[in-house]
Design a protein around this motif. Sequence first.
Motif, PDB file in Angstrom:
ATOM      1  N   VAL A 252       0.857  -1.062   0.128  1.00 54.47           N
ATOM      2  CA  VAL A 252      -0.062   0.094  -0.049  1.00 54.47           C
ATOM      3  C   VAL A 252       0.842   1.284  -0.042  1.00 54.47           C
ATOM      4  CG1 VAL A 252      -1.686   1.463   1.466  1.00 54.47           C
ATOM      5  CG2 VAL A 252      -2.043  -1.234   1.176  1.00 54.47           C
ATOM      6  N   ASP A 253       1.808   1.294   0.895  1.00 47.15           N
ATOM      7  CA  ASP A 253       2.851   2.489   0.959  1.00 47.15           C
ATOM      8  C   ASP A 253       3.524   2.588  -0.447  1.00 47.15           C
ATOM      9  OD1 ASP A 253       1.997   2.937   3.321  1.00 47.15           O
ATOM     10  OD2 ASP A 253       3.673   1.988   4.349  1.00 47.15           O
ATOM     11  N   THR A 254       4.060   1.466  -0.929  1.00 49.09           N
ATOM     12  CA  THR A 254       4.938   1.520  -2.140  1.00 49.09           C
ATOM     13  C   THR A 254       3.992   2.051  -3.297  1.00 49.09           C
ATOM     14  OG1 THR A 254       6.179  -0.189  -1.246  1.00 49.09           O
ATOM     15  CG2 THR A 254       6.325   0.273  -3.724  1.00 49.09           C
ATOM     16  N   TYR A 255       2.737   1.570  -3.563  1.00 43.93           N
ATOM     17  CA  TYR A 255       1.756   2.092  -4.421  1.00 43.93           C
ATOM     18  C   TYR A 255       1.548   3.378  -4.490  1.00 43.93           C
ATOM     19  CZ  TYR A 255      -1.971   1.858  -7.716  1.00 43.93           C
ATOM     20  OH  TYR A 255      -2.770   2.061  -8.852  1.00 43.93           O
ATOM     21  N   THR A 256       1.383   4.098  -3.130  1.00 44.72           N
ATOM     22  CA  THR A 256       1.219   5.764  -3.194  1.00 44.72           C
ATOM     23  C   THR A 256       2.480   6.207  -3.367  1.00 44.72           C
ATOM     24  OG1 THR A 256      -0.548   4.658  -1.281  1.00 44.72           O
ATOM     25  CG2 THR A 256       0.507   7.232  -1.475  1.00 44.72           C
ATOM     26  N   LEU A 257       3.677   5.669  -2.918  1.00 49.00           N
ATOM     27  CA  LEU A 257       4.969   6.366  -3.249  1.00 49.00           C
ATOM     28  C   LEU A 257       5.041   6.381  -4.549  1.00 49.00           C
ATOM     29  CD1 LEU A 257       7.727   7.195  -2.312  1.00 49.00           C
ATOM     30  CD2 LEU A 257       8.442   5.006  -2.333  1.00 49.00           C
ATOM     31  N   VAL A 258       4.636   5.435  -5.448  1.00 54.03           N
ATOM     32  CA  VAL A 258       5.193   5.198  -7.002  1.00 54.03           C
ATOM     33  C   VAL A 258       4.262   6.105  -7.717  1.00 54.03           C
ATOM     34  CG1 VAL A 258       5.533   3.798  -9.099  1.00 54.03           C
ATOM     35  CG2 VAL A 258       6.681   3.005  -6.607  1.00 54.03           C
ATOM     36  N   THR A 259       3.052   6.054  -7.318  1.00 55.33           N
ATOM     37  CA  THR A 259       1.878   6.611  -8.236  1.00 55.33           C
ATOM     38  C   THR A 259       1.283   7.893  -7.782  1.00 55.33           C
ATOM     39  OG1 THR A 259       0.095   5.225  -7.290  1.00 55.33           O
ATOM     40  CG2 THR A 259       1.196   4.143  -8.805  1.00 55.33           C
ATOM     41  N   LYS A 262      -3.798   6.091  -3.951  1.00 53.50           N
ATOM     42  CA  LYS A 262      -4.088   5.089  -3.160  1.00 53.50           C
ATOM     43  C   LYS A 262      -4.198   3.866  -3.917  1.00 53.50           C
ATOM     44  CE  LYS A 262      -6.410   7.608   0.546  1.00 53.50           C
ATOM     45  NZ  LYS A 262      -7.703   7.729   1.412  1.00 53.50           N
ATOM     46  N   VAL A 263      -4.216   2.567  -3.491  1.00 53.24           N
ATOM     47  CA  VAL A 263      -4.129   1.325  -4.205  1.00 53.24           C
ATOM     48  C   VAL A 263      -5.648   1.220  -4.424  1.00 53.24           C
ATOM     49  CG1 VAL A 263      -4.005  -1.180  -3.763  1.00 53.24           C
ATOM     50  CG2 VAL A 263      -2.459   0.390  -2.812  1.00 53.24           C
ATOM     51  N   PRO A 264      -6.030   0.850  -5.838  1.00 50.53           N
ATOM     52  CA  PRO A 264      -7.418   0.826  -6.049  1.00 50.53           C
ATOM     53  C   PRO A 264      -8.179  -0.383  -5.448  1.00 50.53           C
ATOM     54  CG  PRO A 264      -6.192   0.331  -7.967  1.00 50.53           C
ATOM     55  CD  PRO A 264      -5.114   0.983  -6.749  1.00 50.53           C
ATOM     56  N   THR A 265      -9.425  -0.375  -5.128  1.00 46.82           N
ATOM     57  CA  THR A 265     -10.023  -1.430  -4.367  1.00 46.82           C
ATOM     58  C   THR A 265     -10.102  -2.700  -5.472  1.00 46.82           C
ATOM     59  OG1 THR A 265     -12.049  -0.519  -5.190  1.00 46.82           O
ATOM     60  CG2 THR A 265     -11.359  -0.073  -2.931  1.00 46.82           C
ATOM     61  N   ALA A 266     -10.068  -2.579  -6.517  1.00 47.59           N
ATOM     62  CA  ALA A 266     -10.215  -3.545  -7.432  1.00 47.59           C
ATOM     63  C   ALA A 266      -9.214  -3.637  -8.782  1.00 47.59           C
ATOM     64  CB  ALA A 266     -11.649  -3.925  -8.215  1.00 47.59           C
ATOM     65  N   ARG A 267      -8.539  -4.441  -9.194  1.00 45.98           N
ATOM     66  CA  ARG A 267      -7.730  -4.440 -10.216  1.00 45.98           C
ATOM     67  C   ARG A 267      -8.479  -4.333 -11.572  1.00 45.98           C
ATOM     68  NH1 ARG A 267      -3.309  -7.243 -10.485  1.00 45.98           N
ATOM     69  NH2 ARG A 267      -2.882  -6.315 -12.488  1.00 45.98           N
ATOM     70  N   ALA A 268      -7.958  -3.638 -12.697  1.00 44.81           N
ATOM     71  CA  ALA A 268      -8.567  -3.360 -13.802  1.00 44.81           C
ATOM     72  C   ALA A 268      -8.643  -4.740 -14.437  1.00 44.81           C
ATOM     73  CB  ALA A 268      -7.515  -2.349 -14.679  1.00 44.81           C
ATOM     74  N   ASP A 269      -9.649  -4.911 -15.528  1.00 44.65           N
ATOM     75  CA  ASP A 269      -9.823  -5.948 -16.227  1.00 44.65           C
ATOM     76  C   ASP A 269      -8.504  -6.451 -17.083  1.00 44.65           C
ATOM     77  OD1 ASP A 269      -9.400  -4.744 -18.744  1.00 44.65           O
ATOM     78  OD2 ASP A 269     -11.517  -3.804 -18.768  1.00 44.65           O
ATOM     79  N   SER A 270      -8.682  -7.922 -17.606  1.00 45.00           N
ATOM     80  CA  SER A 270      -7.490  -8.312 -17.970  1.00 45.00           C
ATOM     81  C   SER A 270      -6.767  -7.477 -19.180  1.00 45.00           C
ATOM     82  CB  SER A 270      -7.695  -9.760 -18.545  1.00 45.00           C
ATOM     83  OG  SER A 270      -8.827  -9.753 -19.323  1.00 45.00           O
ATOM     84  N   GLY A 271      -7.660  -6.665 -19.906  1.00 46.72           N
ATOM     85  CA  GLY A 271      -6.972  -5.784 -21.080  1.00 46.72           C
ATOM     86  C   GLY A 271      -6.511  -4.472 -20.321  1.00 46.72           C
TER      87      GLY A 271
END
Length: 284
Positions: A252-259, A262-271
């Motif tokens: 969670v901390d790394t995602y916020t640091l890099v982007t 906040k980390v999205p609650t659901a991943r995007a679709d496979s595409g």
Amino acid sequence: MRTRYGSDSSRAFSWARRSALGLLLGVVLAACSSNKEPAYVERPVEELYNRAMDAIAAGNWDAAAAGFDEVERQHPYSVWATKAELMAAYAYYQKNKYTEAISAAQRFIQLHPGNKDTAYAYYLVAVCYYEQITDVGRDQKITQQALNALEEVVRRYPASEYARDARLKIDLTNDHLAGKEMAIGRYYLRQGQYIAAINRFKTVIEKYQTTTHVPEALHRLAEAYMSLGVVDEAQNVAAVLGYNYPGSEWYVDTYTLVTGEKVPTARADSGSTSWFDRAWNSIF
């Protein structure tokens, strides 16, 4: 009269000197005799061994170790002497005299490599090192010695009960060594020595990958890359962290640091072609 008086006085003085010298000599001789070691008395091996075992039962570890050493000294070629060598090592260990215990156990190993109790001697050496492990703020030479000795137990006696316990201790020892690397890496990171910090965090990830420190090591690695402005590398590290430890607070901390988000609650679709997916695909 004067001459005679002087002569009598000289004789009296000479007598007094001889008396004092004799008294001093007597005191010195008495002191020397009191410092003599007790006379050597050979005793039956069974008696010596049983006395040492009684000391073990009473928790008198010093007396036990001395007793077992005496068994070997007086009856070096007996079966009891072989047993006494290892029991002395055990008594030293119980008294926390680790150096003496290691020395005694290693001597047993050298003299009796094929003995059925040699596995225990190897294990005792490992445990003596293991129990001396200090906190990560200090030198970890003992920790490395413990790891080497524990791995030796597993290598030589993989199916033994000692190997099972050694494997558990190996995991804890590796975790401790990884903790030391992390402590040094954090220090370098705070000092702005990013390359040195990166090397330490990479060591944790590559050498101690089964330890509990890996998620933080990945996060700190991404942090160091971001500090250097190497964003692509930081994203790659974040992708690895997210794949292996998706529920970790470090991710969670790394995602916020890099982007910066906040980390999205659901991943995007496979595409999806998010940076996470691109980074992951580029690595694997």
